[in-house]
Design an enzyme around this catalytic site. Structure first.
Site, PDB file in Angstrom:
ATOM      1  N   ARG A  54       0.825  -1.206   0.000  1.00 56.83           N
ATOM      2  CA  ARG A  54       0.000   0.000   0.000  1.00 56.83           C
ATOM      3  C   ARG A  54       0.855   1.250   0.000  1.00 56.83           C
ATOM      4  O   ARG A  54       1.893   1.301   0.656  1.00 56.83           O
ATOM      5  CB  ARG A  54      -0.910  -0.006   1.241  1.00 56.83           C
ATOM      6  CG  ARG A  54      -1.833   1.185   1.392  1.00 56.83           C
ATOM      7  CD  ARG A  54      -2.683   1.037   2.637  1.00 56.83           C
ATOM      8  NE  ARG A  54      -3.478   2.230   2.908  1.00 56.83           N
ATOM      9  CZ  ARG A  54      -3.055   3.285   3.595  1.00 56.83           C
ATOM     10  NH1 ARG A  54      -1.821   3.287   4.089  1.00 56.83           N
ATOM     11  NH2 ARG A  54      -3.832   4.326   3.789  1.00 56.83           N
ATOM     12  N   LEU A  55       0.404   2.243  -0.759  1.00 54.62           N
ATOM     13  CA  LEU A  55       0.918   3.597  -0.651  1.00 54.62           C
ATOM     14  C   LEU A  55      -0.233   4.486  -0.202  1.00 54.62           C
ATOM     15  O   LEU A  55      -1.369   4.294  -0.626  1.00 54.62           O
ATOM     16  CB  LEU A  55       1.449   4.103  -2.008  1.00 54.62           C
ATOM     17  CG  LEU A  55       2.693   3.430  -2.589  1.00 54.62           C
ATOM     18  CD1 LEU A  55       3.010   4.035  -3.948  1.00 54.62           C
ATOM     19  CD2 LEU A  55       3.886   3.558  -1.654  1.00 54.62           C
ATOM     20  N   ASP A  56       0.051   5.454   0.654  1.00 53.89           N
ATOM     21  CA  ASP A  56      -0.987   6.391   1.064  1.00 53.89           C
ATOM     22  C   ASP A  56      -1.588   7.069  -0.158  1.00 53.89           C
ATOM     23  O   ASP A  56      -0.921   7.234  -1.189  1.00 53.89           O
ATOM     24  CB  ASP A  56      -0.417   7.449   2.006  1.00 53.89           C
ATOM     25  CG  ASP A  56       0.018   6.870   3.340  1.00 53.89           C
ATOM     26  OD1 ASP A  56      -0.460   5.779   3.699  1.00 53.89           O
ATOM     27  OD2 ASP A  56       0.848   7.504   4.014  1.00 53.89           O
ATOM     28  N   ARG A  57      -2.815   7.525  -0.012  1.00 54.50           N
ATOM     29  CA  ARG A  57      -3.516   8.159  -1.131  1.00 54.50           C
ATOM     30  C   ARG A  57      -2.684   9.278  -1.757  1.00 54.50           C
ATOM     31  O   ARG A  57      -2.601   9.396  -2.984  1.00 54.50           O
ATOM     32  CB  ARG A  57      -4.855   8.725  -0.644  1.00 54.50           C
ATOM     33  CG  ARG A  57      -5.661   9.438  -1.729  1.00 54.50           C
ATOM     34  CD  ARG A  57      -6.871  10.111  -1.137  1.00 54.50           C
ATOM     35  NE  ARG A  57      -6.450  11.152  -0.184  1.00 54.50           N
ATOM     36  CZ  ARG A  57      -7.279  11.771   0.637  1.00 54.50           C
ATOM     37  NH1 ARG A  57      -8.558  11.457   0.656  1.00 54.50           N
ATOM     38  NH2 ARG A  57      -6.817  12.706   1.463  1.00 54.50           N
ATOM     39  N   ARG A 155       6.154   9.149   7.388  1.00 53.92           N
ATOM     40  CA  ARG A 155       5.532  10.409   7.787  1.00 53.92           C
ATOM     41  C   ARG A 155       5.678  10.653   9.298  1.00 53.92           C
ATOM     42  O   ARG A 155       6.003  11.761   9.726  1.00 53.92           O
ATOM     43  CB  ARG A 155       4.061  10.407   7.378  1.00 53.92           C
ATOM     44  CG  ARG A 155       3.862  10.315   5.878  1.00 53.92           C
ATOM     45  CD  ARG A 155       2.423   9.995   5.508  1.00 53.92           C
ATOM     46  NE  ARG A 155       1.498  11.043   5.948  1.00 53.92           N
ATOM     47  CZ  ARG A 155       0.178  10.953   5.802  1.00 53.92           C
ATOM     48  NH1 ARG A 155      -0.367   9.868   5.240  1.00 53.92           N
ATOM     49  NH2 ARG A 155      -0.599  11.940   6.208  1.00 53.92           N
TER      50      ARG A 155
END
Length: 218
Positions: A54-57, A155
């Site tokens: 997954r990558l953040d939106r 992040r």
């Protein structure tokens, strides 16, 4: 249906793409439209491709997709056994005092009715470690190499050292007021398959990044 995003590498089992910022990988209450809507166009047979991670939106860049059941098995093993090498580029709101370093800070998920959920540094959380080095001080461009794959890891670790990612709406206070896009990009991804084959891709940050002379990765 034609797949609308850049394909960086494709085999019968694995596809690497350049995911655009602003597109969620999976659907959710706030993201009914997602990358999953487009994955059937990458199918070669009856198997519907699935994202292997997954990558953040709002994070752009290299994403691995399994194109077959064998691809699912291979990619799942590569990520779980840490045979996936990920490099991210980020523009930070401030520069670290050192030119390079390593953050080892466990992460835990917290949630409140007012603010929703987020990740925090917590001694009782799951182990997480990230290496970083400054690529261009003038641009506040920093490379991150996560050793683990926790949610929002880069992040949170960037904010933990006092240098949140520019535009981060959750972990950077100034970004909430500015409304600027988050500057985090999955610049390269390399995966070693069970047979020893190494697949590696890279891609440039999206338009709008101030990277006139992007440095080479090492």
């Amino acid at each position: 249906m034609i797949f609308p995003f850049p394909v960086l590498l494709a085999t019968s089992d694995v596809v690497f793409i350049n995911k655009p910022a602003g597109l969620a990988v999976h659907p959710g209450p706030k993201t009914p439209r997602s990358l999953e809507d487009h994955l059937p166009s990458l199918a070669l047979g009856g198997f519907v491709p699935v994202a292997a991670h997954r990558l953040d939106r709002d994070t752009s860049g290299c994403l691995a997709i399994a194109r077959s059941r064998r691809g699912v098995k291979w990619l799942s093993a590569a990520f779980s056994e840490r045979r996936a090498e990920k490099i991210y580029w980020a523009i930070l709101s401030a520069l670290p005092q050192e030119n390079a370093g390593r953050v080892a800070a466990p992460l835990a998920k917290v949630s409140t009715a007012a603010a929703g959920w987020r990740m925090i540094v917590d001694g009782g959380g799951r182990a997480a470690a990230t290496c970083w080095r400054v690529l261009d001080p003038a641009l506040r461009l920093v490379e991150f190499r996560p050793e683990t794959g926790r949610t929002h890891q880069i992040r949170v670790h960037a904010a933990h050292i006092g240098c949140p990612i520019a535009g981060d709406p959750v972990y950077g206070d100034a970004a909430k007021a500015s409304g600027a896009p988050m500057r985090l990009h999955a610049q390269s991804l390399a995966i070693t398959l069970p047979d020893g084959q190494r697949l590696a891709v890279s891609c440039d940050p999206p338009a709008g990044w101030p990277l006139l002379n992007a440095p080479e990765t090492q």
